[in-house]
Design an enzyme around this catalytic site. Structure first.
Site, PDB file in Angstrom:
ATOM      1  N   ASP A   1      -0.582   4.631  -6.594  1.00 47.08           N
ATOM      2  CA  ASP A   1       0.663   3.846  -6.672  1.00 47.08           C
ATOM      3  C   ASP A   1       1.118   3.587  -8.116  1.00 47.08           C
ATOM      4  O   ASP A   1       2.269   3.215  -8.333  1.00 47.08           O
ATOM      5  CB  ASP A   1       0.495   2.505  -5.951  1.00 47.08           C
ATOM      6  CG  ASP A   1       0.393   2.655  -4.441  1.00 47.08           C
ATOM      7  OD1 ASP A   1       0.566   3.787  -3.950  1.00 47.08           O
ATOM      8  OD2 ASP A   1       0.141   1.655  -3.758  1.00 47.08           O
TER       9      ASP A   1
ATOM     10  N   ARG B   1       3.196   1.020  -1.968  1.00 44.86           N
ATOM     11  CA  ARG B   1       3.220  -0.226  -1.190  1.00 44.86           C
ATOM     12  C   ARG B   1       4.223  -1.226  -1.772  1.00 44.86           C
ATOM     13  O   ARG B   1       5.125  -1.676  -1.078  1.00 44.86           O
ATOM     14  CB  ARG B   1       1.785  -0.737  -1.226  1.00 44.86           C
ATOM     15  CG  ARG B   1       1.513  -2.101  -0.892  1.00 44.86           C
ATOM     16  CD  ARG B   1       0.031  -2.272  -0.738  1.00 44.86           C
ATOM     17  NE  ARG B   1      -0.410  -1.680   0.495  1.00 44.86           N
ATOM     18  CZ  ARG B   1      -0.277  -2.244   1.700  1.00 44.86           C
ATOM     19  NH1 ARG B   1       0.258  -3.423   1.812  1.00 44.86           N
ATOM     20  NH2 ARG B   1      -0.700  -1.641   2.775  1.00 44.86           N
TER      21      ARG B   1
HETATM   22  O1  F6P Z   1      -2.711   1.540  -2.605  1.00 51.46           O
HETATM   23  C1  F6P Z   1      -2.754   2.895  -2.330  1.00 51.46           C
HETATM   24  C2  F6P Z   1      -2.241   3.166  -0.959  1.00 51.46           C
HETATM   25  O2  F6P Z   1      -2.231   4.541  -0.898  1.00 51.46           O
HETATM   26  C3  F6P Z   1      -0.890   2.544  -0.607  1.00 51.46           C
HETATM   27  O3  F6P Z   1       0.191   3.252  -1.155  1.00 51.46           O
HETATM   28  C4  F6P Z   1      -0.933   2.557   0.886  1.00 51.46           C
HETATM   29  O4  F6P Z   1      -0.128   1.552   1.443  1.00 51.46           O
HETATM   30  C5  F6P Z   1      -2.359   2.274   1.183  1.00 51.46           C
HETATM   31  O5  F6P Z   1      -3.103   2.731   0.072  1.00 51.46           O
HETATM   32  C6  F6P Z   1      -2.843   2.901   2.459  1.00 51.46           C
HETATM   33  O6  F6P Z   1      -4.178   2.600   2.640  1.00 51.46           O
HETATM   34  P1  F6P Z   1      -5.078   3.022   3.880  1.00 51.46           P
HETATM   35  O7  F6P Z   1      -6.144   3.891   3.317  1.00 51.46           O
HETATM   36  O8  F6P Z   1      -5.630   1.737   4.376  1.00 51.46           O
HETATM   37  O9  F6P Z   1      -4.228   3.722   4.880  1.00 51.46           O
END
Ligand code: F6P
Length: 361
Positions: free
Chosen positions: A140, A184
Site C-alpha cells: 500500500d 485500503r
Molecule cells: O495492507 C495490505 C493489504 O494488501 C490491503 O491493501 C488489503 O486491504 C489487505 O492487505 C488485505 O489483506 P488480507 O490478506 O487479509 O486479505
C-alpha cells in the site's frame, strides 16, 4: 554478548519479504552472527515458540521468491491495529511472554519486517525491553517516514500489467473496464498504476467521487471517438457522502475487509451510460509472485541497513528510503498516521494534467 539475531515477518505478505530475509542473513553472516527466523508472525514468539535456524547457504534462491519462508499473520494475539489511527495496547502478559522467549532463544536483537500494524506491535515490544529494528513493508506504500515501502513497486507492476491487458479487450469490445486494486486507506497503487497503465478514471480513498463526474468523463471520451474507458478503483475508494465498501463481517481483532467497490462502480456506470461495463478484481495477485528488480534492490539495501543498525546499537529505529539513500528513523515517526496520496500533490497533478479524472469536480 550473543551473536544471534531473530527475524519476524508480520502482517499481510508482499513481494520482497524473502529478499529482506536473505539480505539480513547474508549481512549477518559477514559478522559471524547467526540468524533465527520466528515462524508465523509475532505469535511465533509465544509458547511454544516456533522458529527455525536460517542457514546462509539456503538463502540464494530467496531473492526472487514471493511470500515469506517464515510465514506471517495479520491476526492473532498481538493485534495492535484494527483500523487507521486505532491502536490497541497489547496485554502485558503477552509482552512478558514474548520477552521471555526472546531471551530463551538467546537473541541480541530482532529485525521486524512489517507495515503500520506490525511496526506498532514492534514499538510496544521495544518499549517492553526488546531491542529491535524495523524494515518498512507494504504494497500500500502508506507508511510515514519513508519515501517508499518495499512491495509497492511489485504491486504497481502487477496492476500496470493488468491495465495493459484490459486495455486491448476494452478497446476491442468498446467497453468500460473497471479494475479494482488494493489500497485500503491510500491510493498509491491505483494512482501510480493508473498513470503507468494509461487509466482514464482513477478513484482513490483520498478523493471521494461522484458518478456524475465519472460518467461525464466516459461520455466525453465517446464523443471524441474513444469508445472504451479504463476505470481504476482502489478498494478503499468511496462515493461522496458514502462509506467504504466492505466484504462480509470482520472479526473484532482485525481490520475491516474491504472489497466490492469495483462491482458497485461498474454497475452504476453501465446503468447511467448504457455502456457495457465489466469489472476485474486484481486482489492478491498484487501481493504474490516475484519482486521486481527495484524491490529486490531496496529489500536488499533495507536488510543490510537493518543489520548495520543492530551492529551500531541503534534500536527502536526503522530503516527508511529518503530520495535514493537508506537512512534510519525512530519507529514512532513511521506509525500512528498513514501516509496517503496528497490530493493536491505532484502525483495527482501529473495525472490530472494527462486528463485523468479522479471523479470529483
Ligand atoms: O495492507 C495490505 C493489504 O494488501 C490491503 O491493501 C488489503 O486491504 C489487505 O492487505 C488485505 O489483506 P488480507 O490478506 O487479509 O486479505
Amino acid at each position: 554478548m550473543s551473536s544471534r539475531i531473530g527475524i519476524i515477518t508480520g502482517g499481510g505478505d508482499c513481494p520482497g519479504l524473502n529478499a529482506v530475509i536473505r539480505a539480513v542473513v547474508k549481512a549477518a553472516a559477514q559478522r559471524d552472527w547467526e540468524c533465527v527466523g520466528i515462524l508465523g508472525g509475532f505469535d511465533g514468539l509465544l509458547e511454544p515458540a516456533r522458529f527455525r535456524h536460517l542457514d546462509y547457504h539456503e538463502m540464494d534462491a530467496l531473492l526472487f521468491v514471493g511470500g515469506t519462508v517464515l510465514g506471517t499473520a495479520n491476526q492473532g494475539r498481538f493485534a495492535a491495529k484494527t483500523g487507521d489511527g486505532q491502536v490497541n495496547v497489547i496485554p502485558k502478559a503477552i509482552l512478558d511472554e514474548a520477552r521471555e522467549s526472546f531471551h530463551r532463544l538467546g537473541l541480541k536483537a530482532l529485525v521486524v519486517v512489517g507495515g503500520d500494524g506490525s511496526l506498532t506491535i514492534a514499538q510496544q515490544l521495544f518499549d517492553h525491553g526488546i531491542p529491535l529494528v524495523g524494515v518498512p513493508k507494504t504494497i500500500d506504500n502508506d507508511l510515514e517516514a519513508t519515501d517508499l515501502t518495499f512491495g509497492f513497486d511489485s504491486a504497481m507492476a502487477a496492476a500496470t500489467d493488468a491495465l495493459d491487458r484490459l486495455r486491448t479487450t476494452a478497446e476491442s469490445h468498446r467497453r468500460v473496464m473497471v479494475l479494482e486494486l488494493m489500497g485500503r486507506h491510500a491510493g498509491w497503487i491505483a494512482t501510480s498504476a493508473g498513470i503507468a497503465g494509461g487509466g482514464d478514471v482513477v478513484l482513490i480513498p483520498e478523493i471521494p467521487f461522484t458518478y456524475d463526474v465519472v460518467c461525464q468523463k466516459i461520455m466525453e471520451r465517446s464523443h471524441i471517438g474513444k469508445h472504451f474507458t479504463l476505470v481504476v478503483v482502489a478498494e478503499g475508494a468511496r462515493e461522496e457522502g458514502h462509506g467504504e465498501t466492505t466484504t462480509g463481517k470482520s472479526a473484532a481483532d482485525r481490520e475491516t475487509r474491504l472489497g466490492g467497490i469495483g462491482t458497485v462502480v461498474a454497475e452504476e456506470i453501465q446503468r447511467r451510460t448504457g455502456k457495457e461495463t465489466r469489472v476485474c478484481v486484481l486482489g492478491h495477485l498484487q501481493r504474490g509472485g516475484a519482486p521486481t528488480s527495484f524491490d529486490r534492490l531496496i529489500c536488499t539495501r533495507f536488510g543490510v541497513c537493518a543489520v548495520q543498525l543492530i551492529a551500531d546499537g541503534k534500536f527502536g529505529r526503522m530503516v527508511a528510503l529518503k530520495g535514493f539513500n537508506t537512512v534510519d528513523v525512530p519507529i514512532p515517526e513511521a506509525i500512528g498516521h498513514l501516509r496517503t496520496v496528497p490530493p493536491a500533490g505532484d502525483l495527482v497533478k501529473t495525472a490530472r494534467s494527462l486528463g485523468i479524472s479522479f471523479g470529483n469536480a
